[in-house]
Motif scaffolding. Structure first.
Motif, PDB file in Angstrom:
ATOM      1  N   VAL A 162       4.849   0.554   1.610  1.00  0.00           N
ATOM      2  CA  VAL A 162       5.071   1.963   1.932  1.00  0.00           C
ATOM      3  C   VAL A 162       3.731   2.693   1.979  1.00  0.00           C
ATOM      4  O   VAL A 162       3.082   2.899   0.951  1.00  0.00           O
ATOM      5  N   THR A 163       3.310   3.053   3.172  1.00  0.00           N
ATOM      6  CA  THR A 163       2.087   3.819   3.351  1.00  0.00           C
ATOM      7  C   THR A 163       2.327   4.875   4.424  1.00  0.00           C
ATOM      8  O   THR A 163       3.205   4.711   5.268  1.00  0.00           O
ATOM      9  N   PRO A 164       1.562   5.960   4.433  1.00  0.00           N
ATOM     10  CA  PRO A 164       1.718   6.971   5.486  1.00  0.00           C
ATOM     11  C   PRO A 164       1.355   6.378   6.848  1.00  0.00           C
ATOM     12  O   PRO A 164       0.600   5.406   6.941  1.00  0.00           O
ATOM     13  N   PRO A 165       1.864   6.967   7.928  1.00  0.00           N
ATOM     14  CA  PRO A 165       1.550   6.465   9.274  1.00  0.00           C
ATOM     15  C   PRO A 165       0.048   6.449   9.535  1.00  0.00           C
ATOM     16  O   PRO A 165      -0.682   7.366   9.156  1.00  0.00           O
ATOM     17  N   THR A 166      -0.400   5.394  10.201  1.00  0.00           N
ATOM     18  CA  THR A 166      -1.823   5.243  10.498  1.00  0.00           C
ATOM     19  C   THR A 166      -2.367   6.421  11.292  1.00  0.00           C
ATOM     20  O   THR A 166      -3.466   6.924  11.019  1.00  0.00           O
ATOM     21  N   LEU A 167      -1.622   6.884  12.286  1.00  0.00           N
ATOM     22  CA  LEU A 167      -2.098   7.997  13.109  1.00  0.00           C
ATOM     23  C   LEU A 167      -2.337   9.248  12.268  1.00  0.00           C
ATOM     24  O   LEU A 167      -3.325   9.967  12.453  1.00  0.00           O
ATOM     25  N   ASP A 168      -1.431   9.527  11.326  1.00  0.00           N
ATOM     26  CA  ASP A 168      -1.596  10.700  10.467  1.00  0.00           C
ATOM     27  C   ASP A 168      -2.802  10.540   9.538  1.00  0.00           C
ATOM     28  O   ASP A 168      -3.514  11.512   9.252  1.00  0.00           O
ATOM     29  N   THR A 216      -0.863  -1.904  14.771  1.00  0.00           N
ATOM     30  CA  THR A 216      -0.141  -2.849  13.942  1.00  0.00           C
ATOM     31  C   THR A 216      -0.067  -2.300  12.514  1.00  0.00           C
ATOM     32  O   THR A 216      -0.430  -1.154  12.254  1.00  0.00           O
ATOM     33  N   TYR A 217       0.406  -3.127  11.564  1.00  0.00           N
ATOM     34  CA  TYR A 217       0.487  -2.689  10.177  1.00  0.00           C
ATOM     35  C   TYR A 217      -0.905  -2.363   9.650  1.00  0.00           C
ATOM     36  O   TYR A 217      -1.859  -3.102   9.871  1.00  0.00           O
ATOM     37  N   GLY A 218      -0.997  -1.241   8.937  1.00  0.00           N
ATOM     38  CA  GLY A 218      -2.287  -0.809   8.423  1.00  0.00           C
ATOM     39  C   GLY A 218      -2.625  -1.452   7.096  1.00  0.00           C
ATOM     40  O   GLY A 218      -1.819  -2.188   6.500  1.00  0.00           O
ATOM     41  N   GLU A 219      -3.836  -1.182   6.620  1.00  0.00           N
ATOM     42  CA  GLU A 219      -4.256  -1.698   5.328  1.00  0.00           C
ATOM     43  C   GLU A 219      -3.438  -1.044   4.220  1.00  0.00           C
ATOM     44  O   GLU A 219      -3.100   0.138   4.280  1.00  0.00           O
ATOM     45  N   HIS A 220      -3.140  -1.817   3.178  1.00  0.00           N
ATOM     46  CA  HIS A 220      -2.281  -1.310   2.111  1.00  0.00           C
ATOM     47  C   HIS A 220      -2.961  -0.216   1.294  1.00  0.00           C
ATOM     48  O   HIS A 220      -2.287   0.608   0.681  1.00  0.00           O
ATOM     49  N   ARG A 221      -4.295  -0.210   1.287  1.00  0.00           N
ATOM     50  CA  ARG A 221      -4.995   0.845   0.555  1.00  0.00           C
ATOM     51  C   ARG A 221      -5.153   2.095   1.403  1.00  0.00           C
ATOM     52  O   ARG A 221      -5.545   3.138   0.886  1.00  0.00           O
ATOM     53  N   ILE A 275      -4.371   5.298  -0.449  1.00  0.00           N
ATOM     54  CA  ILE A 275      -3.569   6.338   0.194  1.00  0.00           C
ATOM     55  C   ILE A 275      -2.085   6.064  -0.050  1.00  0.00           C
ATOM     56  O   ILE A 275      -1.615   4.940   0.131  1.00  0.00           O
ATOM     57  N   CYS A 276      -1.359   7.109  -0.456  1.00  0.00           N
ATOM     58  CA  CYS A 276       0.077   7.003  -0.730  1.00  0.00           C
ATOM     59  C   CYS A 276       0.829   8.068   0.065  1.00  0.00           C
ATOM     60  O   CYS A 276       0.233   8.869   0.783  1.00  0.00           O
ATOM     61  N   CYS A 277       2.154   8.066  -0.096  1.00  0.00           N
ATOM     62  CA  CYS A 277       2.993   9.050   0.591  1.00  0.00           C
ATOM     63  C   CYS A 277       3.266  10.289  -0.255  1.00  0.00           C
ATOM     64  O   CYS A 277       3.740  11.288   0.274  1.00  0.00           O
ATOM     65  N   ALA A 278       3.033  10.210  -1.553  1.00  0.00           N
ATOM     66  CA  ALA A 278       3.305  11.350  -2.431  1.00  0.00           C
ATOM     67  C   ALA A 278       2.651  11.084  -3.769  1.00  0.00           C
ATOM     68  O   ALA A 278       2.394   9.926  -4.137  1.00  0.00           O
ATOM     69  N   ALA A 279       2.404  12.147  -4.517  1.00  0.00           N
ATOM     70  CA  ALA A 279       1.856  11.986  -5.861  1.00  0.00           C
ATOM     71  C   ALA A 279       2.813  11.188  -6.736  1.00  0.00           C
ATOM     72  O   ALA A 279       2.395  10.364  -7.550  1.00  0.00           O
ATOM     73  N   SER A 280       4.110  11.428  -6.571  1.00  0.00           N
ATOM     74  CA  SER A 280       5.085  10.692  -7.377  1.00  0.00           C
ATOM     75  C   SER A 280       5.046   9.204  -7.061  1.00  0.00           C
ATOM     76  O   SER A 280       5.221   8.367  -7.956  1.00  0.00           O
ATOM     77  N   GLN A 281       4.815   8.837  -5.782  1.00  0.00           N
ATOM     78  CA  GLN A 281       4.698   7.417  -5.455  1.00  0.00           C
ATOM     79  C   GLN A 281       3.472   6.814  -6.133  1.00  0.00           C
ATOM     80  O   GLN A 281       3.533   5.702  -6.661  1.00  0.00           O
ATOM     81  N   ALA A 282       2.367   7.542  -6.114  1.00  0.00           N
ATOM     82  CA  ALA A 282       1.160   7.046  -6.776  1.00  0.00           C
ATOM     83  C   ALA A 282       1.424   6.791  -8.256  1.00  0.00           C
ATOM     84  O   ALA A 282       0.988   5.772  -8.815  1.00  0.00           O
ATOM     85  N   MET A 283       2.164   7.702  -8.901  1.00  0.00           N
ATOM     86  CA  MET A 283       2.465   7.526 -10.320  1.00  0.00           C
ATOM     87  C   MET A 283       3.359   6.327 -10.551  1.00  0.00           C
ATOM     88  O   MET A 283       3.143   5.540 -11.483  1.00  0.00           O
ATOM     89  N   VAL A 284       4.380   6.154  -9.712  1.00  0.00           N
ATOM     90  CA  VAL A 284       5.277   5.005  -9.870  1.00  0.00           C
ATOM     91  C   VAL A 284       4.497   3.702  -9.741  1.00  0.00           C
ATOM     92  O   VAL A 284       4.721   2.743 -10.490  1.00  0.00           O
TER      93      VAL A 284
END
Length: 467
Positions: free
Chosen positions: A343-349, A145-150, A178-187
């Motif tokens: 927006v978070t990376p896939p749980t499996l990854d 299911t949907y993962g934790e936002h952190r 956890i984010c998808c990219a450094a730029s996302q973390a900055m935003v």
């Protein structure tokens, strides 16, 4: 058996239907009418045959036509009024659909000396596959299911240990996001600050232009602050009247400068007095040749520094895995922003990355890559010395690129364009960085991705471009 097809035409309108066995007649009629209307063959206002006539021509029951007309009228394609028949609705699409926009193809050069590219030939496919297969095999069904936002707890725990061990980060697993990219973390961080009233933020000059873009995307004004041989000039930062700063203190991009201890202390003092946030972009610090990487700035002031990292240089950007360790007083606000975006990376990854770290596969890979990159760096420096002795080199002590300072008066852009036309991809200091303070012409040359033979060939072509 192949399906039987039966093509049937309709008199008086530009409509031809090829009925196929195995699909309902009503659905096929509806699809044919939609296509004809969208393409403009049936223009707005066109009158369709009465249901009885169309049924006879198509050799279907009248109910098929009546139901199709009713469905398309409900969707807005047709309008039906007593006494005026069934027509194509005035609001229906007319004319041919716009041509599908083709995204510009990413340009590829025969010799890739652009900075920021890791050696993807050396990606540890077997080890990553094993970690991913383990995640697929062991992850319970309920966690699909949907993962934790952190981020998943396994990866936050693994990263907390790794960052403390390798980068000197002071971190609790609950404070890793956890984010998808450094730029996302900055935003995300900029959005949090803007909600808290921030309006102006400092960026390095010269510096990675995407840092400026992320701030501007969040509605903040990006103020360039000069970087010299000791790092960002804190006296100029203090005069800039900003609420935060984003920087690369352990390995400045693009010059490779390491911020001195004195400047670090002055920076932290400024941030504490100002109540400002420091965003530490730890983009490729794992690769420092001949000595250990500099410890993180965050370790000196975890209450003032948000630490941002990513796998884009250690493994590959395609994994879309990054992380941020914000100060504890911002963690809830960071999560609030992520709750909205989702927006978070896939749980499996994430689970695979956790085991990749826990099994020490990441550290083994980094040891191997340091040797590999060290040899490539040495080769590029040697080739530049042979073919371009007039070029001064800096920033070669760490990272995946170096800075080649061109002779005074050289046209930086024209030199770069000649190199590109010969098949050498590279970046220009004044085009690919935020650059306001006066600076000589320079090129950014990456050495991670090319093979040794490609580095030799590219250097020869670069020498011709500078002539």
């Amino acid at each position: 058996m192949p399906r039987r097809r039966d093509r049937r035409s309709v008199r008086g309108v530009d409509l031809e239907i090829e009925f196929t066995d195995g699909v309902s007649l009503r659905r096929q009629l509806e699809d044919a009418l939609r296509v004809a209307i969208r393409s403009g063959r049936l223009s707005p206002g066109s009158v369709l045959p009465p249901s009885r006539d169309l049924a006879e021509q198509l050799r279907v029951s009248r109910g098929v036509v009546v139901d199709s007309y009713a469905q398309l009228a409900t969707e807005g394609y047709l309008s039906a009024r007593r006494g005026s028949g069934t027509r194509v609705a005035a609001t229906a699409a007319s004319g041919r659909p716009p041509a599908r926009r083709q995204p510009p193809a990413a340009h590829r050069y025969r010799y890739e000396l652009r900075p920021g590219l890791a050696d993807y030939h050396a990606f540890p496919r077997a080890a990553w596959k094993a970690a991913l297969m383990r995640a697929l095999r062991e992850l319970p069904d309920g966690r699909l299911t949907y993962g934790e936002h952190r981020g998943v707890p396994e990866l936050r725990n693994a990263l907390a240990g790794y960052l403390a061990r390798q980068r000197g980060v002071v971190v609790d697993p609950d404070h890793v996001v956890i984010c998808c990219a450094a730029s996302q973390a900055m935003v995300v961080l900029w959005s949090v600050l803007r909600r808290r009233g921030a309006r102006r933020v400092a960026v390095e000059d010269p510096g990675w232009r995407w840092q400026r873009y992320t701030a501007e995307q969040a509605g903040l004004e990006a103020v360039p602050v000069r970087v010299d041989a000791d790092g960002m000039v804190v006296t100029e930062l203090a005069a800039a009247d900003v609420d935060a700063v984003v920087m690369t203190p352990a390995h400045h991009y693009p010059t490779g400068v390491v911020m001195t201890a004195e400047r670090r202390a002055a920076l932290i003092a400024w941030a504490r007095e100002r109540g400002a946030l420091i965003i530490e972009d730890d983009y490729d610090v794992e690769y420092r040749f001949g000595q250990d990487p500099m410890a993180s700035l965050q370790g000196l002031a975890p209450d003032l520094v948000a630490f941002v990292g990513t796998t884009s240089k250690t493994l590959a950007p395609a994994l879309r895995l990054a992380w941020v360790v914000p100060p504890s007083h911002l963690i809830d606000d960071v999560e609030d922003v992520l709750l909205v975006t989702g927006v978070t990376p896939p749980t499996l990854d994430q689970v695979a990355m956790a085991s990749f770290i826990e099994e020490a596969a990441l550290e083994r890979h980094l040891r191997s890559m340091r040797r590999r990159y060290h040899a490539k760096r040495d080769l590029l420096v040697d080739q530049l010395g042979q073919h371009l002795p007039e070029v001064r080199i800096s920033g070669a002590e760490a990272g995946l690129h170096l800075l080649a300072w061109l002779p005074d008066g050289t046209d930086e852009h024209e030199t770069a364009m000649r190199a590109r036309r010969s098949g050498v991809g590279l970046h220009e200091l004044h085009r690919h960085c935020t650059t306001h303070a006066p600076s000589p012409p320079a090129l950014l040359l990456g050495f991670a991705l090319p093979t040794e033979s490609e580095l030799i060939a590219a250097t020869g072509l670069l020498a011709k471009a500078l002539c």
